[in-house]
Design a protein around this motif. Structure first.
Motif, PDB file in Angstrom:
ATOM      1  N   LYS A 255      33.407  37.874  46.366  1.00 33.76           N
ATOM      2  CA  LYS A 255      33.363  36.407  46.410  1.00 33.76           C
ATOM      3  C   LYS A 255      34.466  35.829  47.291  1.00 33.76           C
ATOM      4  O   LYS A 255      34.260  34.826  47.973  1.00 33.76           O
TER       5      LYS A 255
ATOM      6  N   LYS B 183      36.636  33.206  37.226  1.00 32.30           N
ATOM      7  CA  LYS B 183      35.334  32.570  37.384  1.00 32.30           C
ATOM      8  C   LYS B 183      35.426  31.052  37.371  1.00 32.30           C
ATOM      9  O   LYS B 183      34.525  30.374  37.870  1.00 32.30           O
TER      10      LYS B 183
ATOM     11  N   LYS C 221      37.737  30.115  40.691  1.00 32.59           N
ATOM     12  CA  LYS C 221      36.982  30.609  41.852  1.00 32.59           C
ATOM     13  C   LYS C 221      37.920  31.155  42.936  1.00 32.59           C
ATOM     14  O   LYS C 221      37.770  30.876  44.132  1.00 32.59           O
TER      15      LYS C 221
ATOM     16  N   GLN D  29      35.934  38.560  29.715  1.00 33.12           N
ATOM     17  CA  GLN D  29      35.651  37.262  30.306  1.00 33.12           C
ATOM     18  C   GLN D  29      36.302  36.105  29.538  1.00 33.12           C
ATOM     19  O   GLN D  29      36.428  34.999  30.065  1.00 33.12           O
TER      20      GLN D  29
ATOM     21  N   ASP E  20      36.086  37.065  35.996  1.00 28.82           N
ATOM     22  CA  ASP E  20      34.677  37.118  36.396  1.00 28.82           C
ATOM     23  C   ASP E  20      34.198  38.551  36.236  1.00 28.82           C
ATOM     24  O   ASP E  20      34.608  39.432  36.986  1.00 28.82           O
TER      25      ASP E  20
ATOM     26  N   GLU F  55      31.517  39.983  37.009  1.00 26.31           N
ATOM     27  CA  GLU F  55      30.779  40.504  38.170  1.00 26.31           C
ATOM     28  C   GLU F  55      31.701  41.150  39.197  1.00 26.31           C
ATOM     29  O   GLU F  55      31.266  41.974  39.991  1.00 26.31           O
TER      30      GLU F  55
END
Length: 381
Positions: free
Chosen positions: A81, A94, A97, A371, A376, A378
């Motif tokens: 990301k 998350k 960001k 989490q 995050d 992922e």
């Protein structure tokens, strides 16, 4: 357990309300009736330090890797990301960001992550809250005792107190005690993790996960660690180490091999060094703008984490990068593990794809998943 708010702005509104409501009402309706001017000024200075440290904890970016180029070639983790390499101890948040350096957790009460660059501000905020609420608690209890001791002196009862003071004593004393207790518990948890153990809340969660897994019946963690050592240090896969691996597995099967003799947390360097790592110079720590003063992309490792070629397999396991099992998951959602089989009377390690509990879904005794710290999942494969 992590708190999740439907409206994130409430995470800042609630603490601001509590600071203002308790602090200023206590001063105006109670402390002005009996406290000296000097102590009133000290109390207001404490409140000002709460506001300043809280503001800095909110507004200071916790730290993100900028133009980070790793020097090592093993155990590299790439954030899809952020499209950049992740330094050791960093995670992708998350909510924020971004990848956060030495991420401790995402704090709903600051609407910000607590990481390398703002951890000192966050801890100073807790300290000033504890100092202020403890000071206020002593004054409130003293005032309650004084009023109670004079309750039967009808002639002077109305001259020593007012109705509004009694109302706010009744309201603010339990509120103040509740804030003091909850913040003190959080402070103790932070000090225990970061100062005494050198680890973030995420890393403490990771250690609990590994220890819980290790002592579970039919656990394959030791086999996983051995396999991980052979992946990172392929030259160490020798007949001598294979023989030592069988001995370790045999001791583990008889419950004679303790968890801490094969797993080492690499960033615990003693109380003084741990303090300097996360808070900077002890002499400047109470200065509101002080910080650790380093990049936050690399950290000093303890002596057990230093890899030495041709050392014993047990020492090699202790030198594995954190987390030692790699914390990896295969693309189909299963964990990459290994299996031990008996062949010709000897234990043999083989790769194995098994349906085991996902790392990101494991819960600690507080009921927290990975989490819940804001990570995050992922980006943790």
């Amino acid at each position: 357990m992590a708190i999740k708010l439907k409206r994130p702005w409430m995470g800042i509104a609630i603490p601001c309300f509590l600071i203002a409501f308790i602090g200023y009402n206590a001063h105006y309706f109670i402390l002005t009736n009996f406290l000296s001017l000097r102590k009133q000024i000290i109390f207001e200075a404490f409140i000002s330090m709460i506001w300043l440290s809280y503001y800095l904890a909110i507004m200071t970016n916790p730290g993100k890797p900028i133009n980070y180029h790793p020097n090592e070639t093993s155990n590299l983790k790439f954030c899809k990301k952020c499209e950049s390499w992740k330094p050791e101890r960093s995670h992708h948040c998350k909510t924020c960001k971004q990848c956060v350096l030495m991420m401790d957790h995402h704090c709903p009460w600051t609407m910000n992550c607590v990481g390398y660059l703002n951890y000192p501000h966050f801890l100073r905020f807790l300290v000033w809250v504890i100092i202020t609420t403890a000071f206020l608690f002593i004054q409130l209890c003293s005032r309650i005792k004084f009023i109670w001791d004079h309750k039967d002196f009808r002639g002077i009862r109305q001259t020593i107190t007012t109705k509004s003071e009694l109302i706010f004593l009744t309201i603010l004393t339990p509120m103040n005690a509740f804030v003091l207790l909850t913040i003190f518990v959080l402070f103790v948890r932070c000090i225990r993790n970061q100062i005494f153990n050198g680890m973030t809340q995420i890393e403490n969660w990771e250690l609990e996960r590994l220890e819980s897994t290790y002592y579970r019946r039919n656990s394959k963690l030791l086999e996983t660690l051995i396999n991980e050592a052979y992946i990172i240090y392929p030259s160490e896969k020798t007949s001598e180490h294979e023989e030592e691996a069988n001995e370790l597995l045999e001791k583990k099967s008889k419950r004679r091999l303790r968890f801490m003799t094969i797993v080492n947390f690499p960033y615990d360097n003693g109380v003084i060094q741990n303090f300097s790592t996360v808070l900077g110079s002890p002499l400047l720590w109470l200065w509101p703008w002080s910080n650790p003063g380093k990049s936050g992309t690399s950290f000093e490792h303890n002596e057990f984490a230093i890899y030495e070629k041709n050392s014993s397999l047990q020492d090699i396991l202790l030198s594995l990068p954190w987390p030692p099992d790699g914390g990896r998951q295969s693309s189909d959602g299963t964990n990459q593990t290994v299996e031990t089989l008996q062949e010709d009377g000897e234990m043999v390690i083989k790769n194995h794809e098994g349906l085991t509990q996902k790392r990101a879904k494991w819960r600690n005794e507080w009921g927290e998943e990975l989490q819940d710290f804001g990570v995050d999942p992922e980006e943790e494969d």
